[in-house]
Design a protein around this motif. Structure first.
Motif, mmCIF file in Angstrom:
data_model
loop_
_atom_site.group_PDB
_atom_site.id
_atom_site.type_symbol
_atom_site.label_atom_id
_atom_site.label_comp_id
_atom_site.label_asym_id
_atom_site.label_seq_id
_atom_site.Cartn_x
_atom_site.Cartn_y
_atom_site.Cartn_z
ATOM 1 N N UNK A 504 0.822 -1.203 0.000
ATOM 2 C CA UNK A 504 0.000 0.000 0.000
ATOM 3 C C UNK A 504 0.863 1.262 0.000
ATOM 4 N N UNK A 505 2.001 1.220 0.672
ATOM 5 C CA UNK A 505 2.898 2.373 0.659
ATOM 6 C C UNK A 505 3.456 2.595 -0.751
ATOM 7 N N UNK A 506 3.823 1.510 -1.419
ATOM 8 C CA UNK A 506 4.241 1.624 -2.819
ATOM 9 C C UNK A 506 3.129 2.251 -3.651
ATOM 10 N N UNK A 507 1.890 1.789 -3.430
ATOM 11 C CA UNK A 507 0.754 2.362 -4.168
ATOM 12 C C UNK A 507 0.732 3.874 -4.061
ATOM 13 N N UNK A 508 0.796 4.355 -2.817
ATOM 14 C CA UNK A 508 0.671 5.787 -2.585
ATOM 15 C C UNK A 508 1.839 6.551 -3.215
ATOM 16 N N UNK A 509 3.046 5.998 -3.113
ATOM 17 C CA UNK A 509 4.202 6.687 -3.689
ATOM 18 C C UNK A 509 4.105 6.719 -5.215
ATOM 19 N N UNK A 510 3.673 5.602 -5.812
ATOM 20 C CA UNK A 510 3.540 5.575 -7.272
ATOM 21 C C UNK A 510 2.491 6.577 -7.732
ATOM 22 N N UNK A 511 1.402 6.692 -6.991
ATOM 23 C CA UNK A 511 0.374 7.683 -7.334
ATOM 24 C C UNK A 511 0.929 9.096 -7.190
ATOM 25 N N UNK A 512 1.736 9.319 -6.154
ATOM 26 C CA UNK A 512 2.369 10.621 -5.969
ATOM 27 C C UNK A 512 3.244 10.962 -7.183
ATOM 28 N N UNK A 513 4.071 10.006 -7.621
ATOM 29 C CA UNK A 513 4.948 10.244 -8.757
ATOM 30 C C UNK A 513 4.143 10.548 -10.015
ATOM 31 N N UNK A 514 3.080 9.788 -10.227
ATOM 32 C CA UNK A 514 2.249 9.995 -11.413
ATOM 33 C C UNK A 514 1.628 11.383 -11.388
ATOM 34 N N UNK A 515 1.102 11.779 -10.250
ATOM 35 C CA UNK A 515 0.434 13.076 -10.150
ATOM 36 C C UNK A 515 1.411 14.225 -10.302
ATOM 37 N N UNK A 516 2.578 14.109 -9.688
ATOM 38 C CA UNK A 516 3.525 15.220 -9.749
ATOM 39 C C UNK A 516 4.087 15.428 -11.152
ATOM 40 N N UNK A 517 4.087 14.385 -11.979
ATOM 41 C CA UNK A 517 4.508 14.578 -13.366
ATOM 42 C C UNK A 517 3.579 15.532 -14.099
ATOM 43 N N UNK A 518 2.357 15.673 -13.621
ATOM 44 C CA UNK A 518 1.367 16.542 -14.257
ATOM 45 C C UNK A 518 1.423 17.966 -13.714
ATOM 46 N N UNK A 519 2.337 18.227 -12.769
ATOM 47 C CA UNK A 519 2.450 19.547 -12.153
ATOM 48 C C UNK A 519 3.777 20.177 -12.573
ATOM 49 N N UNK A 520 3.752 21.169 -13.448
ATOM 50 C CA UNK A 520 5.013 21.731 -13.958
ATOM 51 C C UNK A 520 5.912 22.303 -12.869
ATOM 52 N N UNK A 521 5.332 22.768 -11.782
ATOM 53 C CA UNK A 521 6.149 23.386 -10.737
ATOM 54 C C UNK A 521 6.816 22.352 -9.835
ATOM 55 N N UNK A 522 6.348 21.115 -9.876
ATOM 56 C CA UNK A 522 7.009 20.041 -9.129
ATOM 57 C C UNK A 522 8.211 19.544 -9.931
ATOM 58 N N UNK A 523 9.323 19.342 -9.269
ATOM 59 C CA UNK A 523 10.517 18.835 -9.934
ATOM 60 C C UNK A 523 10.640 17.328 -9.713
ATOM 61 N N UNK A 524 11.185 16.636 -10.691
ATOM 62 C CA UNK A 524 11.325 15.185 -10.567
ATOM 63 C C UNK A 524 12.326 14.847 -9.471
ATOM 64 N N UNK A 525 12.094 13.702 -8.838
ATOM 65 C CA UNK A 525 12.949 13.251 -7.747
ATOM 66 C C UNK A 525 13.627 11.946 -8.140
ATOM 67 N N UNK A 526 14.549 11.500 -7.300
ATOM 68 C CA UNK A 526 15.238 10.230 -7.556
ATOM 69 C C UNK A 526 14.238 9.079 -7.480
ATOM 70 N N UNK A 527 14.511 8.050 -8.233
ATOM 71 C CA UNK A 527 13.613 6.899 -8.282
ATOM 72 C C UNK A 527 13.613 6.131 -6.972
ATOM 73 N N UNK A 528 12.481 5.490 -6.703
ATOM 74 C CA UNK A 528 12.368 4.545 -5.603
ATOM 75 C C UNK A 528 12.840 3.193 -6.110
ATOM 76 N N UNK A 529 13.975 2.737 -5.588
ATOM 77 C CA UNK A 529 14.620 1.522 -6.085
ATOM 78 C C UNK A 529 14.477 0.387 -5.080
ATOM 79 N N UNK A 530 13.901 -0.716 -5.544
ATOM 80 C CA UNK A 530 13.793 -1.934 -4.743
ATOM 81 C C UNK A 530 14.772 -2.972 -5.271
ATOM 82 N N UNK A 531 15.533 -3.581 -4.374
ATOM 83 C CA UNK A 531 16.327 -4.760 -4.710
ATOM 84 C C UNK A 531 15.728 -5.927 -3.936
#
Length: 798
Positions: A504-531
């Motif tokens: 569920x935490x992954x869900x919320x973070x992925x939704x955050x990333x998707x939404x922020x891509x649609x906001x020009x004033x938000x800057x991209x962040x480093x990827x969430x990396x799972x090993x």
């Protein structure tokens, strides 16, 4: 260190005169007015004409109960930011408290800077009110659209972990985290109180939790609001905090108490940091926190339709229904409620907050809505990465060299830590599994950060370190998310089966990333990396409970522009993939790799090419060049690759005229249509690999239906036969795990025979011998407790 430097925080001077508190109360009223307006109004924003139904939204959506308490907190935080020149961000934990964060970022001016159409005037107020919980507008919680937010309030439990992740390696930052008393009942939040044992007062910032006790969830009382003051205090003291209580209903004494509490808390934070940074004290601080006990729906209607409202669960969402079918007195009651805040005293003729109140907010980047840490891409610096080829495993010919893939990548990560330690910009997070997952080389460069007591035989513990471990996947995930959201880099390593804990935490973070891509004033962040390692196929000693590769299925549900899934077949491919993932931005990268010694297939040069393409024919393992294959044998994952190549040797030794093509998949989403995922293959490229009419025997690391799902609309889908994990497992040998799920070399070879009736008797006799091998295998392992020598000692020899 200089131990003589004076500490200016030992005796804070009171900075809250009665006149200042009067203005803070007015500012609070303004925020409350804006919050109620967001829930109800679409016109007449300052009530400059009588309120009528045409001014009311047709659908009333939102949450009032937590909002006035959060407005109260925000107003008082503004004061201490100004008084002490603090670098502070605000995290709203109590669910749908969106009206509060929107109102306050609007009052401080940040909202209008980000969204100029929502201007500081009557027209802007109308837009502000209309857009809230309205089609085409904004949601009712602290969503990515709200400046200053790093925390999506739609799901409860993660605010405090995010706050700590934000302040790691940010020594001047304070994260003010409002924890709802409903949220405090969740497992992740209850665990997160222990984060104070991992905070280094020298190199890290501070978290100021504000536990907001307003008594109720949606319709139930909250546990922490219904235990005694003594029991609550003892609980928080036991967690290692120093609680400061602010309790009441009457605004005037509450303002005085809150101001005093914040002065005390800031003094304690600054004193602890000063003493640690100048060598005065080495003890772990018992950091301050505030417990704010106020009525739910504070300042709202006391009673509605004869039933108590303020201070009850009824104030949780929209307390007062106002519509053509609602009781006729509700419209007048709403108007009286709005007017109780006296908006004519708060806003000028143009609809702008009057100057004596506007000046209470900090300015520039000191505003919590404008703090750069809350838009982490503004601060993001690229990692300094070593050349991953320097860690290559020598592979003179395929299959001869044995190596542990994660042990090799651990050496690469060790040097990533070294290169990004001054200042620290990279951390590794995981639930007590860094050693188990064979990443032990990182401890040559760093330690586990730990600020609780240490014993003689402890290993790799230190007050500062780049590895964060606690036996809570929730906590580690939340820390990492907070670290990434504030502009840093990290890696989460976990047993494959138990990463589901953070689905569920992954869900919320992925939704955050998707939404922020649609906001020009938000800057991209480093990827969430799972090993993900300690995988399903090598959990023979732990058994069925530790065998589940389904996180991949969950991940690919998310937006294609966000998720990536990699299954490198050997160490050199893992190095290439890891380098790529650490360089990437704004993705969720899932990397699945083995930790046990295994055959190595590709040289570094070949691995680099293969990973860049993501999928390809392994010509050295195939014999169909210049002709059409009789069958395609595909594989994705380290163990599936091993078993596929072993099956190929069986078939080619016994049926040498058979033409077999071996296709290996590193980038799982290459299988999807290019119209569905950016990495997907075109139909022409897919058919060139898998043919349009030949049988494809696909050995897959995960559940077979995931491959079927990704390839359902391909022209050769009818001939796709996938072998993977079928929920069969136990404590057994490594090879027997593949047999139980029919992904072993013998079942793969038999499936090829079954799909090629032209093999006739020759195929029938080979199939019978393979069945005999399965019987021999079962007898051998139950007698000897290990796999047969021909399995253990198998090597690629074609």
């Amino acid at each position: 260190m200089n131990t003589t430097t004076p500490n200016p925080w030992t005796s804070p001077t009171s900075l809250h005169s009665p006149e200042l508190l009067r203005r803070i109360d007015a500012y609070w009223r303004a925020a409350n007015y804006l919050s109620v307006g967001q829930i109800y109004l679409r016109d007449n924003p300052l009530l400059r004409e009588p309120l009528v139904l045409e001014h009311i939204k047709k659908m009333l959506l939102g949450h009032w109960g937590t909002t006035p308490g959060q407005n109260f907190i925000y107003a008082h935080l503004n004061r201490v930011i100004q008084a002490y020149d603090l670098d502070m961000i605000y995290l709203s934990g109590p669910g749908h408290g969106g009206p509060a964060v929107v109102a306050n970022t609007y009052l401080e001016g940040t909202y209008s800077e980000v969204y100029p159409a929502v201007s500081q005037d009557v027209a802007g107020l109308k837009k502000l009110f209309t857009q809230f919980s309205f089609p085409g507008g904004i949601s009712s919680h602290a969503s990515p659209q709200v400046p200053g937010s790093i925390h999506e309030g739609g799901e409860l439990g993660y605010s405090l972990s995010h706050a700590f992740g934000a302040v790691f390696d940010n020594p001047d930052l304070i994260a003010a985290c409002v924890v709802g008393d409903g949220e405090a009942e969740t497992g992740p939040l209850a665990t997160a109180w222990h984060s104070n044992k991992f905070l280094n007062p020298i190199t890290d910032g501070a978290v100021l939790p504000i536990l907001h006790l307003n008594g109720y969830k949606i319709s139930n009382p909250t546990v922490l609001a219904r235990i005694t003051h003594q029991e609550l205090e003892q609980l928080l003291l036991g967690y290692g905090w120093t609680p400061i209580f602010v309790e009441g209903h009457n605004p005037e004494p509450m303002h005085e108490a809150m101001a005093a509490a914040l002065d005390t808390a800031i003094a304690q934070i600054k004193t602890s940091q000063h003493q640690a940074r100048y060598g005065v004290s080495t003890e772990r601080p018992r950091w301050p926190m505030i417990v704010l006990k106020s009525p739910k729906g504070w300042t709202g209607p006391v009673e509605i339709d004869g039933l108590p409202n303020e201070g009850t669960f009824r104030a949780h969402q929209v307390p007062l229904s106002v519509s053509a079918t609602a009781p006729p007195g509700h419209l007048a009651q709403l108007e009286a409620w709005l007017k109780s805040y006296r908006p004519q005293e708060l806003f000028d003729k143009q609809g702008k907050l009057i100057p004596e109140l506007a000046e209470l907010a900090p300015t520039g980047n000191r505003r919590m809505g404008a703090n750069p840490h809350a838009n982490g891409g503004l601060l993001l610096q690229g990692l300094h990465l070593p050349d991953y080829a320097d860690y290559a495993v020598s592979v003179p010919v395929p299959g001869v060299t044995m190596a542990s893939d994660t042990f090799v990548v651990g050496q690469f990560l060790r040097d990533v830590v070294r290169l990004n330690n001054e200042p620290r910009n990279f951390r590794i997070f995981g639930p007590d599994e860094t050693l188990s997952n064979r990443l032990e080389a990182v401890f040559e460069a760093t330690n586990r950060q730990w600020n609780a007591d240490m014993a003689e035989n402890d290993q790799f513990l230190a007050p500062t370190g780049s590895v964060m471990e606690m036996l809570s996947e929730h906590q580690c995930e939340g820390w990492l998310e907070g670290y990434l959201l504030t502009g840093r880099h990290g890696l989460f390593n976990s047993y494959e089966a138990f990463v589901h804990i953070v689905d569920s935490m992954f869900n919320q973070h992925a939704k955050w990333l998707k939404t922020t891509l649609e906001l020009p004033w938000r800057r991209t962040i480093a990827s969430l990396n799972y090993l993900l390692t300690s995988t399903v196929w090598r959990q023979d000693h732990n058994g069925f409970t530790h065998q589940d590769p389904g996180f991949m299925d969950h991940v690919v549900n998310k937006k294609a522009g966000i998720v990536r899934v990699y299954l490198p077949p050997d160490a050199n491919c893992l190095l290439s993939v890891m380098d790529h993932c650490l360089r990437s931005r704004h993705y969720v990268n899932v990397v699945v790799a083995g930790k046990h010694p295994a055959p190595q297939w590709l040289s570094m040069e070949a691995a680099r090419t293969h990973c860049a393409e993501g999928i390809g024919i392994w010509a050295w393992a195939s014999n169909d060049e210049g002709t059409e294959p009789d069958a395609v044998m595909a594989c994705c994952g380290d163990v599936p690759t091993l078993e596929t190549l072993a099956a190929v040797t069986i078939l080619r030794q016994h049926l040498p005229e058979l033409k077999i093509r071996v296709v290996n998949v590193v980038d799982l989403l290459k299988l999807e249509q290019h119209t569905e995922h950016p990495h997907g293959l075109t139909d022409a490229d897919y058919d060139a690999l898998f043919t349009q009419d030949k049988p494809v025997i696909f050995a897959f690391h995960g559940y077979p239906w995931l491959v079927h799902r990704l390839t359902y609309n391909r022209s050769n889908n009818v001939n796709m036969h996938v072998h993977g994990y079928r929920e069969e497992g136990t404590i057994t040998t490594a090879f027997d795990m593949t047999v139980l799920n029919e992904m072993d070399r013998f079942h793969l070879a038999m499936d090829v025979i079954d799909r090629l009736p032209q093999l006739g008797n020759r195929g029938a006799y080979l199939k019978q011998s393979l069945k005999d091998k399965l019987v021999e295998h079962k007898h051998y392992i139950t007698t000897h407790g290990e796999d047969m020598p021909e399995i253990r000692n198998w090597a690629w020899a074609l």
